[in-house]
Design a protein around this motif. Structure first.
Motif, PDB file in Angstrom:
ATOM      1  N   ALA A   1       2.638 -16.943 -10.682  1.00 32.20           N
ATOM      2  CA  ALA A   1       3.957 -16.399 -10.340  1.00 32.20           C
ATOM      3  C   ALA A   1       3.855 -14.921  -9.956  1.00 32.20           C
ATOM      4  CB  ALA A   1       4.918 -16.583 -11.513  1.00 32.20           C
ATOM      5  N   ILE A   2       3.050 -14.162 -10.683  1.00 29.55           N
ATOM      6  CA  ILE A   2       2.892 -12.734 -10.383  1.00 29.55           C
ATOM      7  C   ILE A   2       2.213 -12.551  -9.025  1.00 29.55           C
ATOM      8  CG2 ILE A   2       1.635 -10.643 -11.063  1.00 29.55           C
ATOM      9  CD1 ILE A   2       2.188 -11.455 -13.992  1.00 29.55           C
ATOM     10  N   ILE A   3       1.176 -13.332  -8.780  1.00 28.03           N
ATOM     11  CA  ILE A   3       0.470 -13.229  -7.495  1.00 28.03           C
ATOM     12  C   ILE A   3       1.403 -13.608  -6.346  1.00 28.03           C
ATOM     13  CG2 ILE A   3      -1.376 -14.246  -6.104  1.00 28.03           C
ATOM     14  CD1 ILE A   3      -3.046 -14.366  -8.721  1.00 28.03           C
ATOM     15  N   ALA A   4       2.194 -14.639  -6.513  1.00 28.91           N
ATOM     16  CA  ALA A   4       3.138 -15.055  -5.476  1.00 28.91           C
ATOM     17  C   ALA A   4       4.180 -13.971  -5.233  1.00 28.91           C
ATOM     18  CB  ALA A   4       3.812 -16.369  -5.863  1.00 28.91           C
ATOM     19  N   THR A   5       4.659 -13.350  -6.294  1.00 20.63           N
ATOM     20  CA  THR A   5       5.657 -12.292  -6.161  1.00 20.63           C
ATOM     21  C   THR A   5       5.083 -11.096  -5.414  1.00 20.63           C
ATOM     22  OG1 THR A   5       6.707 -12.978  -8.225  1.00 20.63           O
ATOM     23  CG2 THR A   5       7.211 -10.767  -7.434  1.00 20.63           C
ATOM     24  N   VAL A   6       3.872 -10.702  -5.783  1.00 22.06           N
ATOM     25  CA  VAL A   6       3.222  -9.581  -5.098  1.00 22.06           C
ATOM     26  C   VAL A   6       2.980  -9.925  -3.631  1.00 22.06           C
ATOM     27  CG1 VAL A   6       1.092  -8.221  -4.984  1.00 22.06           C
ATOM     28  CG2 VAL A   6       2.188  -8.622  -7.188  1.00 22.06           C
ATOM     29  N   GLY A   7       2.556 -11.132  -3.353  1.00 21.31           N
ATOM     30  CA  GLY A   7       2.322 -11.555  -1.972  1.00 21.31           C
ATOM     31  C   GLY A   7       3.592 -11.539  -1.146  1.00 21.31           C
ATOM     32  N   LEU A   8       4.674 -12.031  -1.719  1.00 16.01           N
ATOM     33  CA  LEU A   8       5.937 -12.060  -0.982  1.00 16.01           C
ATOM     34  C   LEU A   8       6.491 -10.653  -0.781  1.00 16.01           C
ATOM     35  CD1 LEU A   8       7.665 -15.187  -2.551  1.00 16.01           C
ATOM     36  CD2 LEU A   8       6.631 -14.971  -0.287  1.00 16.01           C
ATOM     37  N   SER A   9       6.323  -9.784  -1.764  1.00 14.64           N
ATOM     38  CA  SER A   9       6.812  -8.411  -1.589  1.00 14.64           C
ATOM     39  C   SER A   9       5.994  -7.692  -0.530  1.00 14.64           C
ATOM     40  CB  SER A   9       6.776  -7.649  -2.913  1.00 14.64           C
ATOM     41  OG  SER A   9       5.444  -7.430  -3.330  1.00 14.64           O
ATOM     42  N   ALA A  10       4.709  -8.005  -0.432  1.00 16.65           N
ATOM     43  CA  ALA A  10       3.883  -7.417   0.627  1.00 16.65           C
ATOM     44  C   ALA A  10       4.362  -7.888   1.992  1.00 16.65           C
ATOM     45  CB  ALA A  10       2.417  -7.779   0.418  1.00 16.65           C
ATOM     46  N   CYS A  11       4.750  -9.149   2.096  1.00 17.86           N
ATOM     47  CA  CYS A  11       5.276  -9.656   3.361  1.00 17.86           C
ATOM     48  C   CYS A  11       6.564  -8.937   3.732  1.00 17.86           C
ATOM     49  CB  CYS A  11       5.526 -11.164   3.279  1.00 17.86           C
ATOM     50  SG  CYS A  11       4.009 -12.133   3.240  1.00 17.86           S
ATOM     51  N   ALA A  12       7.407  -8.695   2.753  1.00 14.86           N
ATOM     52  CA  ALA A  12       8.656  -7.983   3.020  1.00 14.86           C
ATOM     53  C   ALA A  12       8.359  -6.574   3.518  1.00 14.86           C
ATOM     54  CB  ALA A  12       9.513  -7.939   1.763  1.00 14.86           C
ATOM     55  N   THR A  13       7.349  -5.936   2.951  1.00 10.14           N
ATOM     56  CA  THR A  13       6.961  -4.600   3.404  1.00 10.14           C
ATOM     57  C   THR A  13       6.480  -4.655   4.848  1.00 10.14           C
ATOM     58  OG1 THR A  13       6.325  -4.000   1.160  1.00 10.14           O
ATOM     59  CG2 THR A  13       5.449  -2.646   2.927  1.00 10.14           C
ATOM     60  N   TYR A  14       5.668  -5.643   5.172  1.00  5.21           N
ATOM     61  CA  TYR A  14       5.195  -5.772   6.546  1.00  5.21           C
ATOM     62  C   TYR A  14       6.339  -6.059   7.500  1.00  5.21           C
ATOM     63  CZ  TYR A  14       0.344  -5.706   4.987  1.00  5.21           C
ATOM     64  OH  TYR A  14      -0.858  -5.336   4.457  1.00  5.21           O
ATOM     65  N   LYS A  15       7.303  -6.855   7.072  1.00  6.28           N
ATOM     66  CA  LYS A  15       8.453  -7.145   7.931  1.00  6.28           C
ATOM     67  C   LYS A  15       9.194  -5.858   8.256  1.00  6.28           C
ATOM     68  CE  LYS A  15       9.347 -11.902   6.516  1.00  6.28           C
ATOM     69  NZ  LYS A  15      10.285 -12.812   5.837  1.00  6.28           N
ATOM     70  N   THR A  16       9.361  -5.001   7.259  1.00  2.00           N
ATOM     71  CA  THR A  16      10.036  -3.720   7.481  1.00  2.00           C
ATOM     72  C   THR A  16       9.236  -2.852   8.439  1.00  2.00           C
ATOM     73  OG1 THR A  16      10.938  -3.821   5.241  1.00  2.00           O
ATOM     74  CG2 THR A  16      10.968  -1.677   6.328  1.00  2.00           C
ATOM     75  N   GLU A  17       7.922  -2.816   8.255  1.00  2.00           N
ATOM     76  CA  GLU A  17       7.079  -2.013   9.143  1.00  2.00           C
ATOM     77  C   GLU A  17       7.111  -2.551  10.562  1.00  2.00           C
ATOM     78  OE1 GLU A  17       3.151  -1.624   7.529  1.00  2.00           O
ATOM     79  OE2 GLU A  17       3.904  -0.769   5.655  1.00  2.00           O
ATOM     80  N   PHE A  18       7.059  -3.868  10.708  1.00  2.00           N
ATOM     81  CA  PHE A  18       7.127  -4.456  12.043  1.00  2.00           C
ATOM     82  C   PHE A  18       8.484  -4.182  12.685  1.00  2.00           C
ATOM     83  CE2 PHE A  18       3.655  -7.535  10.736  1.00  2.00           C
ATOM     84  CZ  PHE A  18       2.708  -6.948  11.547  1.00  2.00           C
ATOM     85  N   ALA A  19       9.537  -4.233  11.903  1.00  2.00           N
ATOM     86  CA  ALA A  19      10.864  -3.936  12.444  1.00  2.00           C
ATOM     87  C   ALA A  19      10.935  -2.488  12.923  1.00  2.00           C
ATOM     88  CB  ALA A  19      11.934  -4.201  11.393  1.00  2.00           C
ATOM     89  N   THR A  20      10.338  -1.580  12.163  1.00  2.00           N
ATOM     90  CA  THR A  20      10.308  -0.169  12.565  1.00  2.00           C
ATOM     91  C   THR A  20       9.505   0.012  13.847  1.00  2.00           C
ATOM     92  OG1 THR A  20      10.466   0.503  10.250  1.00  2.00           O
ATOM     93  CG2 THR A  20       9.683   2.157  11.812  1.00  2.00           C
ATOM     94  N   ILE A  21       8.363  -0.636  13.911  1.00  2.00           N
ATOM     95  CA  ILE A  21       7.513  -0.537  15.109  1.00  2.00           C
ATOM     96  C   ILE A  21       8.230  -1.127  16.315  1.00  2.00           C
ATOM     97  CG2 ILE A  21       5.390  -1.408  16.170  1.00  2.00           C
ATOM     98  CD1 ILE A  21       4.109  -1.140  13.346  1.00  2.00           C
TER      99      ILE A  21
END
Length: 89
Positions: A17-37
């Motif tokens: 569960a912790i690994i999945a949460t960290v993985g999904l939060s990393a995806c959210a961070t990348y989504k924000t970065e891609f949106a900015t780019i």
């Protein structure tokens, strides 16, 4: 021993569960970065299109100016070739 197996199962589940949460939060961070780019790319695209339109307009103005210069040059050549008038005096 049964309690230890149950604890191990719970620990594994918690770890997944912790690994999945960290993985999904990393995806959210990348989504924000891609949106900015993507936003920056859109702004650059708008600027490039504006610059291209300005360049096209400047090119058309230069072509019109060259045509006018060509017309004036022809008129000047006609005047240079015309016979000279004698002064009246």
């Amino acid at each position: 021993m049964f309690l230890t197996k149950q604890h191990m199962t719970t620990a594994r589940t918690l770890a997944v569960a912790i690994i999945a949460t960290v993985g999904l939060s990393a995806c959210a961070t990348y989504k924000t970065e891609f949106a900015t780019i993507n936003s920056r790319l859109d702004q650059l695209d708008t600027k490039v299109q504006g610059a291209a339109q300005s360049a096209e307009s400047a090119n058309q103005s230069a072509q019109r100016a060259n045509q006018r210069l060509d017309q004036i040059e022809g008129r000047i050549q006609q005047l240079d070739q015309a016979p000279r008038r004698k002064p009246r005096g």
